[in-house]
Structure formats: structure tokens, C-alpha cells
Design an enzyme around this catalytic site. Structure first.
Site, short mmCIF file in Angstrom:
data_model
loop_
_atom_site.label_atom_id
_atom_site.label_comp_id
_atom_site.label_asym_id
_atom_site.label_seq_id
_atom_site.Cartn_x
_atom_site.Cartn_y
_atom_site.Cartn_z
N GLY A 1 0.44 -5.11 0.50
CA GLY A 1 -0.75 -5.02 -0.32
C GLY A 1 -0.64 -5.73 -1.65
CG ASP B 1 -2.58 -4.97 6.03
OD1 ASP B 1 -1.52 -5.34 5.48
OD2 ASP B 1 -3.13 -3.87 5.75
N GLY C 1 0.83 -1.19 0.00
CA GLY C 1 0.00 0.00 0.00
C GLY C 1 0.86 1.24 0.00
CD GLU D 1 2.82 -6.13 6.19
OE1 GLU D 1 2.26 -5.98 5.09
OE2 GLU D 1 3.45 -7.17 6.50
#
Length: 364
Positions: free
Chosen positions: A120, A151, A72, A143
């Protein structure tokens, strides 16, 4: 047919070629990092193609030579966290809905996981029905190095990996190549990068189940299978502290390297990540895990480690994050539980209950 920009968002090139619909992530200067408009463009294309009889297969790939997608848009998310706005939460809400949509998509969804596929990027590829790696693939959920937690369904995928391989990858954020991505269930096939153009050409005229076997080859040897003994022995511990102790005591050089890697990560992110992966294994289908991840991600926005991690790794690039707290022992069980606290009915991510689990399905 050459890629034609979507007039609404040239950062995703949407085109059809024969029986295939192509989604090309088109931010090569940012390693195709996902912005919110890119997510909505991808979702709109999937909606349009679902009932289009001319489109039998969907293919996602990345522009440039470096990879599919690095994750992301961390800079934008960090800016939202610093400003205290809802932009990051709104992005994740749409992104996680897209991840679930990909996993349930009724047509074959082919992900070309060439080069860097992280964060992402995993979310828009590893939930697909046909996931193709190459000798250039580097797949990771990194992350914890920015004070965040895996995530986009990453804790779901890593929770399904054999033994404790997923726990190792979630905590260390280590990237893996093609063979190890296959071993961990993050991908399905290896195709040499030189064969990708021919594969994509074939998808324009033939169905996926005929095309893929023509191009699949044995993957070059990986590394993780040879480390299963110490990974499974060390990562079954109940706490991150004990995991680190076991890694240091084991004796394998790679185990010591893993402990040193963990020492550089956010202590809070490590503890929340361990809890997230373990909880994910008990939650059931992907949708329930994404709902949990949304709670955790929103909680991370107000924790100092996320903004600090992005500063150190992405903005200033001094690689010297100042974590708060700085030691594992200073992160309490209550600190961890706060990340999983309900957001309230008006803020929760609620995804439709699935009638099938993609983990139990055939590749196409």
C-alpha cells in the site's frame, strides 16, 4: 511550521507550509501501515486542496526513520477475512479509489519514497507525479509471501517495467533500491536523504519543476540491469512451473536464488500473480487494472493462503506457512480463473473512465 494533527485522525498529519500541502503518515510504530481512516483522511485532504489556490504542490512522506509505509494494515485485513466481514473489501474499495485519484491529481503530487515503501505504500507514492527515492529506499510488492497478490495498481506498474523485470518483482516480492526502482519505472529521481529537508523547504516557496533539479543526484548503482539476460529469458515462460524450471536450468546463481525464493511462496498466489500482471498489460489504463485487482483481492479473502500467510509472516512469525495446495501442479487453471470472476454489479469496483493515461505524461 511544525506538523499539526488532523483532529479527526492523528495517524495522518495534515498541514500546509507555504505553497505546499503536506501529508505525513504518522504510525511509525507500525511502519506507517495504512488503516482505513488514514485512507479516508488522505482522500479528504486531496479533495480540499484540489481547488485551494494557496496549495500548489502536495507532498506525502512518512514519520519515523524506517520508511514511508510498509503497506496496508494486514492484521486488520486478515481479521476481516477470518471473521467473514466486509471491512477488508470496504478498505480496498476506498484505497484503490485513492490510488486512482493520486494518478489523476491535477496538481503536482510529490512522494518521498525514503526507506521502506511496500504494498500500500507503493500505492500512495508510485502513482504520483514526482517520485523521489533515496539511498535508503527499499521498494517492493511482497504480497506472494503472505498468500496474496500485488494490488494498489502494482500489477499495472510492474506490467509497464522493461522486459520481464516486473514479472520477476511481482512473483518474488524482492525489494529494490533507488536505481532499480528508477529502472522499473516505480520512481523518477534520486535525492540523497540528507538533502530531503532542503528539498521540502524549497517546495514551500518554489514550484516543483524548479526545486527538484536542484537536489537530484545520480543514484548509486543497482543490480537488476545486470540480471536482465536471465530475467527476460526465464520469465517469458507461459507458466510459473516453466519459469521455475528455466531459473533452475539457467546456471546463473541469482537465477537459482530466485527459484528458491519462489519455492517458499504461495503456489496459488504465484499463479494468480502471473495471470494478473499479464492481464494488466492488456487492460489499458490504471482504472481498469484496479478494477481487476479488486476482484482478485476480494477472492483472496476466502482463500486459505491469505490468512495462513499473514499468520506465519506477521502474527506468529514462525515463517512456516502451510499453503493449500502446497504445490504448483495442484493449482489448476480453473482455480486461477476464479480469482478473476465478476463480483456482481452491486459489488464491483467501478472507476470513472480516464481521459488521459498517467503513464504517458511528463513528470510534472
Amino acid at each position: 511550521m511544525s506538523p499539526q494533527p488532523d483532529p479527526g485522525n492523528p495517524e495522518v498529519l495534515v498541514r500546509t507550509e507555504g505553497r505546499a500541502g503536506h501529508l505525513l503518515l504518522n504510525r511509525p510504530q507500525a511502519l506507517n501501515a495504512l488503516s482505513h481512516p488514514m485512507v479516508t483522511t488522505l482522500a479528504a485532504a486531496l479533495d480540499a486542496w484540489e481547488h485551494d489556490p494557496a496549495v500548489e504542490t502536495v507532498v506525502i512522506s512518512g514519520a519515523g526513520e524506517r520508511g514511508l509505509c510498509a503497506g496496508g494494515d494486514i492484521r486488520a485485513i486478515s481479521a476481516s477475512a477470518r471473521a467473514g466481514t466486509e471491512e477488508a473489501a470496504a478498505f480496498w474499495r476506498d484505497e484503490y479509489r485513492l490510488n486512482a485519484r493520486i494518478a489523476r491529481y491535477p496538481k503536482p503530487y510529490v512522494a518521498i519514497m525514503d526507506g521502506i515503501v511496500m504494498g500500500g505504500g507503493v500505492g500512495v507514492s508510485a502513482h504520483g507525479t514526482v517520485r523521489i527515492t533515496t539511498e535508503r529506499s527499499r521498494v517492493a510488492m511482497p504480497e506472494t509471501g503472505i498468500g496474496f497478490v500485488p494490488d494498489v495498481g502494482g500489477t499495472y506498474l510492474l506490467g509497464l517495467a522493461p522486459g520481464e523485470l516486473g514479472t520477476h518483482l511481482a512473483l518474488t516480492g524482492a525489494p529494490v533500491g533507488a536505481a532499480d526502482a528508477l529502472l522499473c519505472g516505480l520512481a523518477d529521481h534520486f535525492v540523497p536523504s540528507a538533502a530531503l529537508p532542503a528539498l521540502l523547504t524549497d517546495l514551500a516557496t518554489d514550484p516543483v519543476h524548479e526545486v527538484v533539479p536542484r537536489h537530484v543526484r545520480p543514484a548509486p548503482p543497482g543490480e537488476l540491469d545486470g540480471h536482465r539476460e536471465w530475467i527476460d529469458a526465464c520469465y517469458t515462460a507461459d507458466t510459473v512451473e516453466e519459469i521455475v524450471e528455466r531459473l533452475l536450468a539457467h546456471g546463473a546463481p541469482a537465477a537459482k536464488e530466485a527459484a528458491e525464493t519462489l519455492a517458499a511462496k504461495s503456489p496459488t498466489a504465484l499463479k494468480v500473480t502471473l495471470a494478473s500482471v499479464r492481464r494488466a498489460r492488456r487492460l489499458g489504463p490504471l482504472e481498469r487494472v484496479l478494477e481487476q485487482e479488486y476482484r482478485v483481492s476480494c477472492a483472496a479473502l476466502s482463500h486459505p493462503d491469505f490468512v495462513e500467510g499473514v499468520r506465519a509472516q506477521v502474527i506468529d512469525k514462525d515463517r512456516q506457512p502451510r499453503w493449500r495446495p502446497a504445490a504448483l501442479a495442484e493449482v489448476s487453471d480453473e482455480d486461477v480463473r476464479r480469482f478473476f470472476a465478476p463480483l456482481g454489479d452491486d459489488r464491483e469496483l467501478r472507476l470513472p473512465a480516464p481521459d488521459r493515461d498517467p503513464a504517458q505524461e511528463v513528470p510534472w
